[in-house]
Design an enzyme around this catalytic site. Structure first.
Site, PDB file in Angstrom:
ATOM      1  N   GLU A 144       1.959  -6.998  11.340  1.00 16.47           N
ATOM      2  CA  GLU A 144       1.472  -6.806   9.965  1.00 16.47           C
ATOM      3  C   GLU A 144       2.502  -6.081   9.106  1.00 16.47           C
ATOM      4  OE1 GLU A 144      -2.112  -4.515  10.928  1.00 16.47           O
ATOM      5  OE2 GLU A 144      -1.274  -2.905   9.742  1.00 16.47           O
ATOM      6  N   ASP A 194      -5.994  -3.823   1.470  1.00 14.68           N
ATOM      7  CA  ASP A 194      -4.783  -3.710   0.654  1.00 14.68           C
ATOM      8  C   ASP A 194      -3.976  -4.997   0.609  1.00 14.68           C
ATOM      9  OD1 ASP A 194      -4.631  -2.110   3.305  1.00 14.68           O
ATOM     10  OD2 ASP A 194      -2.570  -2.817   3.038  1.00 14.68           O
ATOM     11  N   ASN A 253       0.812  -1.214   0.000  1.00  9.70           N
ATOM     12  CA  ASN A 253       0.000   0.000   0.000  1.00  9.70           C
ATOM     13  C   ASN A 253       0.858   1.282   0.000  1.00  9.70           C
ATOM     14  OD1 ASN A 253      -2.327   1.402  -0.059  1.00  9.70           O
ATOM     15  ND2 ASN A 253      -3.088   0.726   1.930  1.00  9.70           N
ATOM     16  N   HIS A 272     -14.273  -4.831  10.819  1.00  6.68           N
ATOM     17  CA  HIS A 272     -13.816  -3.526  11.310  1.00  6.68           C
ATOM     18  C   HIS A 272     -15.004  -2.613  11.609  1.00  6.68           C
ATOM     19  CE1 HIS A 272      -9.411  -3.293   9.699  1.00  6.68           C
ATOM     20  NE2 HIS A 272      -9.691  -4.491  10.135  1.00  6.68           N
ATOM     21  N   GLU A 324      -3.764  -4.622  19.373  1.00  7.34           N
ATOM     22  CA  GLU A 324      -2.873  -4.815  18.219  1.00  7.34           C
ATOM     23  C   GLU A 324      -1.902  -3.654  18.045  1.00  7.34           C
ATOM     24  OE1 GLU A 324      -5.103  -5.341  14.664  1.00  7.34           O
ATOM     25  OE2 GLU A 324      -3.443  -4.749  13.387  1.00  7.34           O
ATOM     26  N   ARG A 331       0.675 -11.392  13.396  1.00  8.54           N
ATOM     27  CA  ARG A 331      -0.186 -10.607  12.501  1.00  8.54           C
ATOM     28  C   ARG A 331       0.318 -10.580  11.053  1.00  8.54           C
ATOM     29  NH1 ARG A 331      -4.562  -8.860  11.626  1.00  8.54           N
ATOM     30  NH2 ARG A 331      -4.212  -6.657  11.290  1.00  8.54           N
ATOM     31  N   ASP A 391      -6.925  -1.805  17.568  1.00 11.62           N
ATOM     32  CA  ASP A 391      -5.641  -1.604  16.910  1.00 11.62           C
ATOM     33  C   ASP A 391      -5.058  -0.254  17.319  1.00 11.62           C
ATOM     34  OD1 ASP A 391      -4.628  -2.005  13.389  1.00 11.62           O
ATOM     35  OD2 ASP A 391      -3.492  -1.469  15.200  1.00 11.62           O
ATOM     36  N   GLU A 434      -8.416 -11.672  10.001  1.00 10.58           N
ATOM     37  CA  GLU A 434      -8.971 -10.336   9.712  1.00 10.58           C
ATOM     38  C   GLU A 434      -9.692 -10.386   8.374  1.00 10.58           C
ATOM     39  OE1 GLU A 434      -6.062  -7.243   9.486  1.00 10.58           O
ATOM     40  OE2 GLU A 434      -7.554  -5.677   9.341  1.00 10.58           O
ATOM     41  N   TYR A 487      -6.953   7.155  12.393  1.00 12.88           N
ATOM     42  CA  TYR A 487      -6.834   5.898  11.655  1.00 12.88           C
ATOM     43  C   TYR A 487      -8.010   4.967  11.934  1.00 12.88           C
ATOM     44  CZ  TYR A 487      -6.159   1.039  11.293  1.00 12.88           C
ATOM     45  OH  TYR A 487      -6.398  -0.271  11.027  1.00 12.88           O
ATOM     46  N   TRP A 490       2.010   6.675  11.925  1.00  8.57           N
ATOM     47  CA  TRP A 490       0.602   6.674  11.504  1.00  8.57           C
ATOM     48  C   TRP A 490      -0.037   5.367  11.884  1.00  8.57           C
ATOM     49  CZ3 TRP A 490      -1.927   3.520   7.776  1.00  8.57           C
ATOM     50  CH2 TRP A 490      -3.272   3.849   7.618  1.00  8.57           C
ATOM     51  N   ARG A 507     -13.523  -5.779  15.469  1.00  4.56           N
ATOM     52  CA  ARG A 507     -12.522  -4.806  15.858  1.00  4.56           C
ATOM     53  C   ARG A 507     -13.253  -3.483  16.057  1.00  4.56           C
ATOM     54  NH1 ARG A 507      -7.589  -2.213  12.353  1.00  4.56           N
ATOM     55  NH2 ARG A 507      -9.211  -0.677  11.844  1.00  4.56           N
ATOM     56  N   HIS A 530      -2.209   0.741  16.355  1.00 11.76           N
ATOM     57  CA  HIS A 530      -1.527   1.146  15.117  1.00 11.76           C
ATOM     58  C   HIS A 530      -0.165   1.789  15.352  1.00 11.76           C
ATOM     59  CE1 HIS A 530      -1.908   2.091  10.744  1.00 11.76           C
ATOM     60  NE2 HIS A 530      -2.682   1.043  10.822  1.00 11.76           N
ATOM     61  N   HIS A 567      -3.155 -10.747   8.773  1.00 11.88           N
ATOM     62  CA  HIS A 567      -3.535  -9.382   8.364  1.00 11.88           C
ATOM     63  C   HIS A 567      -4.331  -9.443   7.066  1.00 11.88           C
ATOM     64  CE1 HIS A 567      -1.893  -5.267   6.819  1.00 11.88           C
ATOM     65  NE2 HIS A 567      -2.947  -5.064   7.569  1.00 11.88           N
TER      66      HIS A 567
HETATM   67  C1  CS2 Z   1      -4.579  -2.088   9.725  1.00  9.34           C
HETATM   68  C2  CS2 Z   1      -4.398  -1.953   8.248  1.00  9.34           C
HETATM   69  O1  CS2 Z   1      -5.940  -3.906   9.177  1.00  9.34           O
HETATM   70  C3  CS2 Z   1      -5.222  -3.420  10.046  1.00  9.34           C
HETATM   71  O2  CS2 Z   1      -5.002  -3.921  11.148  1.00  9.34           O
HETATM   72  O3  CS2 Z   1      -3.429  -1.918  10.481  1.00  9.34           O
HETATM   73  O4  CS2 Z   1      -5.581  -1.464   7.740  1.00  9.34           O
HETATM   74  C4  CS2 Z   1      -3.290  -1.028   7.811  1.00  9.34           C
HETATM   75  O5  CS2 Z   1      -3.563   0.284   8.248  1.00  9.34           O
HETATM   76  C5  CS2 Z   1      -3.206  -1.074   6.302  1.00  9.34           C
HETATM   77  O6  CS2 Z   1      -2.973  -2.399   5.912  1.00  9.34           O
HETATM   78  C6  CS2 Z   1      -2.106  -0.180   5.789  1.00  9.34           C
HETATM   79  O7  CS2 Z   1      -2.051  -0.270   4.382  1.00  9.34           O
HETATM   80 MG    MG Z   2      -3.364  -3.209  12.158  1.00 10.69          MG
END
Ligand code: CS2
Ligand code: MG
Length: 409
Positions: free
Chosen positions: A269, A323, A37, A122, A243, A290, A217, A346, A159, A409, A147, A219, A319
């Site tokens: 991830e 993407d 991504n 999600h 996460e 992950r 998450d 996921e 996010y 991020w 989630r 993140h 994960h």
């Molecule tokens: C996220 C992802 O799915 C998740 O747990 O961390 O959406 C992540 O932000 C994206 O894969 C980034 O491209």
């Molecule tokens: Mg994640």
């Protein structure tokens, strides 16, 4: 059997995907996902310019030899671009092997060890009311685990939170990358986040009860001691997992988190090689792996890292965002169906446009996912349709603190 051609296709139905197509001299085709991504074209070039020429004439059945040839032969090892490229080759060769054998790939990995794989979706909201609505929508969709991500007062755009008033191209989720020539800039405030998130889970538990598996998450945004604080404050809400609580390049930072909280931890991830997990697994610093087949070098290393993790009773939490393409998602479903230490999968559903370009056999029924019984990975790419969606530049957001400095991020 020999590899005759290896072609890279970049298509963008709602978001960019990089797909490798390998064709053998018997006309058998294999697909692999190489989507990274925000850096898709780097992987497309790595494959097109450096790997594809090396594949021609190779025996597609030699999956381990090809993997080691591409990993050790590059000299420059690991990293997200290299490992996404190798992943695509690995997946395509497993796809071919399954098609030649007339078996779904999971059968080549030891057969089905479960009837299906628990998936989580999600849910998110900019207010508690919209979050509650999103959780209800996921339960009605059949998800048995959710989630939960929420806006936080004082943080402008966060996010993982869908503003439900905006039409989203993805049914149950959001697309993290924004199309354009510059990343969108988001803001962040760890203290406000740590104060607010436990209150969200208190409300969710009050409304949805004690049983519903809840995931969250962070993140990569917290320091280890901040992650420990959040983990502690979430303990009353009995999380399925927290996460990416802290950036895990510093694997030993998770020792500090582990000392202070029993909230289960999921990480990996952004990892692309087993070495990234070595200390986390061998010191029991995490509970879920992950990784995704697409970013971790493919099916072959994903199976290996899960066998390593099984020694420490650590389970999978692969994960599966939008993407990772349907090819990459199918690849990890085949692994998840066959391994002993599966945890959860996921499932951030792709858009209708994506699911039209990538014809697939995966199913999501009664909260469980299954890769299907088609030989190989069970996903085909409609190249004619794919050609209608040319690449469009897109970037993941960046995050700045209120003083203007960069954050994760
Ligand atoms: C996220 C992802 O799915 C998740 O747990 O961390 O959406 C992540 O932000 C994206 O894969 C980034 O491209
Ligand atoms: Mg994640």
């Amino acid at each position: 059997m020999k590899i005759l051609s290896a072609e890279v296709m970049v298509t963008s139905p709602d978001r960019n995907f990089v797909t490798l197509k390998v064709i053998t001299d018997d006309g058998v085709t294999g697909l692999g996902d190489a989507t990274l991504n925000g850096r898709e074209l780097a992987v497309a070039s790595y494959l097109r310019d450096h790997i594809a020429p090396l594949l021609i004439g190779r025996n597609p059945h030699q999956i381990e030899d090809t993997w080691q040839y591409l990993y050790r032969g590059a000299y420059w090892r690991r990293g997200p671009v290299t490992m996404a490229a190798i992943a695509a080759v690995d997946m395509a060769l497993w796809d071919i092997k399954g098609k030649v054998a007339g078996l779904p790939v999971y059968q080549l990995l030891g057969g089905a060890y479960r009837v299906g794989m628990l998936a989580y979706g999600h849910a998110s909201g900019t207010t508690y009311a919209s979050l509650s609505e999103s959780i209800h929508a996921h339960l009605e969709r059949g998800f048995l685990a959710v989630r939960v991500q929420s806006s936080v007062p004082g943080i402008r755009k966060l996010y993982g939170v869908v503003n439900h008033s905006e039409p989203s191209g993805v049914r149950f989720g959001y697309e993290p990358a924004d199309r354009g020539t510059r990343p969108v800039e988001e803001d962040w405030d760890s203290a406000a986040y740590i104060r607010y998130v436990p209150k969200v889970f208190e409300q969710v538990r009050q409304e949805f009860g004690a049983e519903l598996p809840l995931l969250h998450d962070a993140h990569h945004r917290l320091t280890p001691i901040e992650a420990a604080k959040l983990g502690q404050r979430l303990e009353p809400y009995d999380m399925f997992w927290l996460e990416d609580c802290t950036p895990a390049e510093n694997q030993q930072g998770l020792r500090l988190v582990r000392q202070h909280t029993i909230t289960p931890l999921a990480i990996g991830e952004v990892f692309n090689a087993v070495w990234d997990f070595q200390q986390l697994i061998s010191e029991q610093l995490i509970d879920y792996v992950r990784a995704s087949a697409t970013h971790f070098g493919g099916i072959t290393p994903l199976r290996k890292v899960m066998d390593f993790a099984a020694l420490y009773q650590i389970r999978s939490g692969f994960h599966g965002p939008t993407d990772v393409s349907p090819v990459g998602l199918a690849a990890q479903l085949h692994v998840g169906l066959a391994i002993h230490n599966f945890g959860i999968q996921e499932y951030m559903e792709h858009s209708d446009a994506t699911n039209t370009v990538f014809r697939q056999n995966m199913t999501f029924r009664n909260g469980l996912m299954h890769p299907g019984e088609a030989p190989g990975l069970g996903v085909e790419l409609d190249e004619e349709l794919a050609a209608n969606f040319p690449y469009q530049a897109a970037y993941l957001p960046v995050t700045r603190l209120h003083d203007g400095s960069m954050h994760d991020w």
